[in-house]
Enzyme design. Structure first.
Site, PDB file in Angstrom:
ATOM      1  N   LYS A 115       0.827  -1.203   0.000  1.00 53.82           N
ATOM      2  CA  LYS A 115       0.000   0.000   0.000  1.00 53.82           C
ATOM      3  C   LYS A 115       0.864   1.257   0.000  1.00 53.82           C
ATOM      4  O   LYS A 115       0.571   2.235  -0.700  1.00 53.82           O
ATOM      5  CB  LYS A 115      -0.930  -0.014   1.207  1.00 53.82           C
ATOM      6  N   GLN A 141      -4.958  -2.224   9.783  1.00 53.10           N
ATOM      7  CA  GLN A 141      -4.712  -3.519   9.147  1.00 53.10           C
ATOM      8  C   GLN A 141      -5.220  -4.653  10.033  1.00 53.10           C
ATOM      9  O   GLN A 141      -4.914  -4.715  11.224  1.00 53.10           O
ATOM     10  CB  GLN A 141      -3.216  -3.688   8.896  1.00 53.10           C
ATOM     11  N   ASP A 198     -11.854   2.416   3.746  1.00 49.87           N
ATOM     12  CA  ASP A 198     -12.183   1.004   3.554  1.00 49.87           C
ATOM     13  C   ASP A 198     -13.671   0.807   3.291  1.00 49.87           C
ATOM     14  O   ASP A 198     -14.078  -0.195   2.709  1.00 49.87           O
ATOM     15  CB  ASP A 198     -11.793   0.193   4.790  1.00 49.87           C
TER      16      ASP A 198
END
Length: 365
Positions: free
Chosen positions: A125, A169, A192
């Site tokens: 990422k 995460q 997200d």
């Protein structure tokens, strides 16, 4: 043959890491194991070979019509190529934003513990952010950190005007309450798209969520970029996770498809799946969906990414999807490979959501 499991999964490059094995439905297991044990010879060997062809241009028109005839070998939906194009588009917009108002979008990632797979995803990422000009912020906390410490950093990023997207995460250590941590993320920075407000808006007709979850959004974007018609088609989503299955079904409904969800308690899943013009599979079981589950001419989006032992592979394993690729590509009209299909799209959609957040916060058009 590996034991049969039916689990929720996300892409290997997903914005959140999902364990490969979760509690499964015994009813579905008993039903499917018997079916799959019948195919442990030549068909199993055919599934063990992933011969992936790349598409030279992600712009053809593909029919998902029940009456269309499948080609001898299905067209490969090239997620790498589409994701590369999207990243190029994002880079142009990031540059335009910087030149116009002197602002660069920022994405913050909180990693807890030392899981190698989680650390790899975070590195990917960060690399992706750098490739498009998005600022990347990272906090790496030890495994024994308290939930309060994680919440402190979430709160700090919520208040930081240079941060436009926040993700934690997963999985978190077992002593932390995942729901508490995720719900602490500001809705305006929930790139997200898993917060209750975003999912609630997605589920309601006539509403627009601030952010759509990255992997399901990537699946729909692949269909759009390949000009695959969704409206009026029969779609089956295999898996009902909050991360992929449910939001994917909601997005397909929003595109006017007729949607069925196959899950661990579904009876006759093969029969239901065989009716689909479009299949999105996200269960985390290698080669679960066989060629005889698929209607000729169907379009297949395989979200599953599963490691299977392979002594010939450099790492001793290789990655396969939920769909038996070799069987499916002789029946379907189009299919995503694993790897190289949905995975690259997930991170591309994360970057897209981060740019969207920065534009919205700063009223930049």
């Amino acid at each position: 043959m590996a034991s049969m499991m039916f689990t929720d999964c996300s892409s290997a490059a997903t914005s959140r890491l999902i364990p490969l094995h979760r509690r499964t439905g015994a009813v579905f297991l008993r039903h499917c194991v018997g079916q799959l044990r019948l195919r442990t010879t030549s068909s199993e060997r055919s599934c063990s070979t992933l011969s992936v062809r790349s598409s030279s241009s992600p712009t053809p028109v593909v029919s998902a019509d029940a009456n269309s005839e499948a080609a001898a070998s299905a067209m490969v939906i090239d997620g790498k190529a589409v994701a590369k194009k999207i990243r190029e588009e994002i880079a142009v917009e990031v540059s335009r934003m910087k030149d116009s108002i002197g602002l660069v979008p920022g994405l913050a990632v909180i990693l807890v513990g030392d899981r190698k797979d989680s650390a790899t995803y975070v590195r990917n990422k960060k690399k992706a952010c750098g490739s498009v000009g998005i600022n990347s912020f990272e906090v790496h906390l030890p495994e024994d950190s308290s939930e309060g410490e994680v919440l402190k950093f979430v709160s700090s990023f919520n208040d930081d005007p240079s941060v436009h997207g926040i993700l934690v995460q997963l999985p978190l250590p077992s002593h932390m309450n995942e729901e508490n941590v995720l719900s602490a993320i500001s809705c305006e920075k929930d790139v997200d798209g898993f917060g209750s407000q975003n999912i609630g808006e997605l589920a309601m007709r006539g509403r627009e969520p601030l952010f759509v979850p990255c992997t399901p959004k990537g699946c729909i974007e692949l269909l759009r970029r390949y000009n695959i018609e969704i409206k009026g088609k029969r779609a089956v989503v295999i898996g009902r996770s909050n991360i992929v299955g449910m939001p994917a079904a909601l997005l397909l409904l929003g595109e006017d498809a007729t949607v069925s969800i196959v899950h661990s308690r579904t009876k006759n899943p093969e029969d239901i799946t065989r009716q689909a013009d479009i299949i999105i599979s996200a269960v985390g079981q290698p080669n679960m969906v066989r060629g005889n589950w698929i209607k000729p001419g169907a379009v297949i989006i395989d979200v599953g990414i599963n490691p299977v032992e392979d002594p010939k592979a450099p790492r001793g394993y290789r990655l396969v999807g939920d769909i038996c690729y070799e069987e499916a590509r002789s029946v379907a009209s189009a299919i995503t490979p694993v790897p190289g299909g949905v995975g690259p799209m997930t991170i591309a959609m994360l970057l897209s959501n981060t740019l969207l957040s920065a534009k919205r916060i700063h009223n930049f058009r």
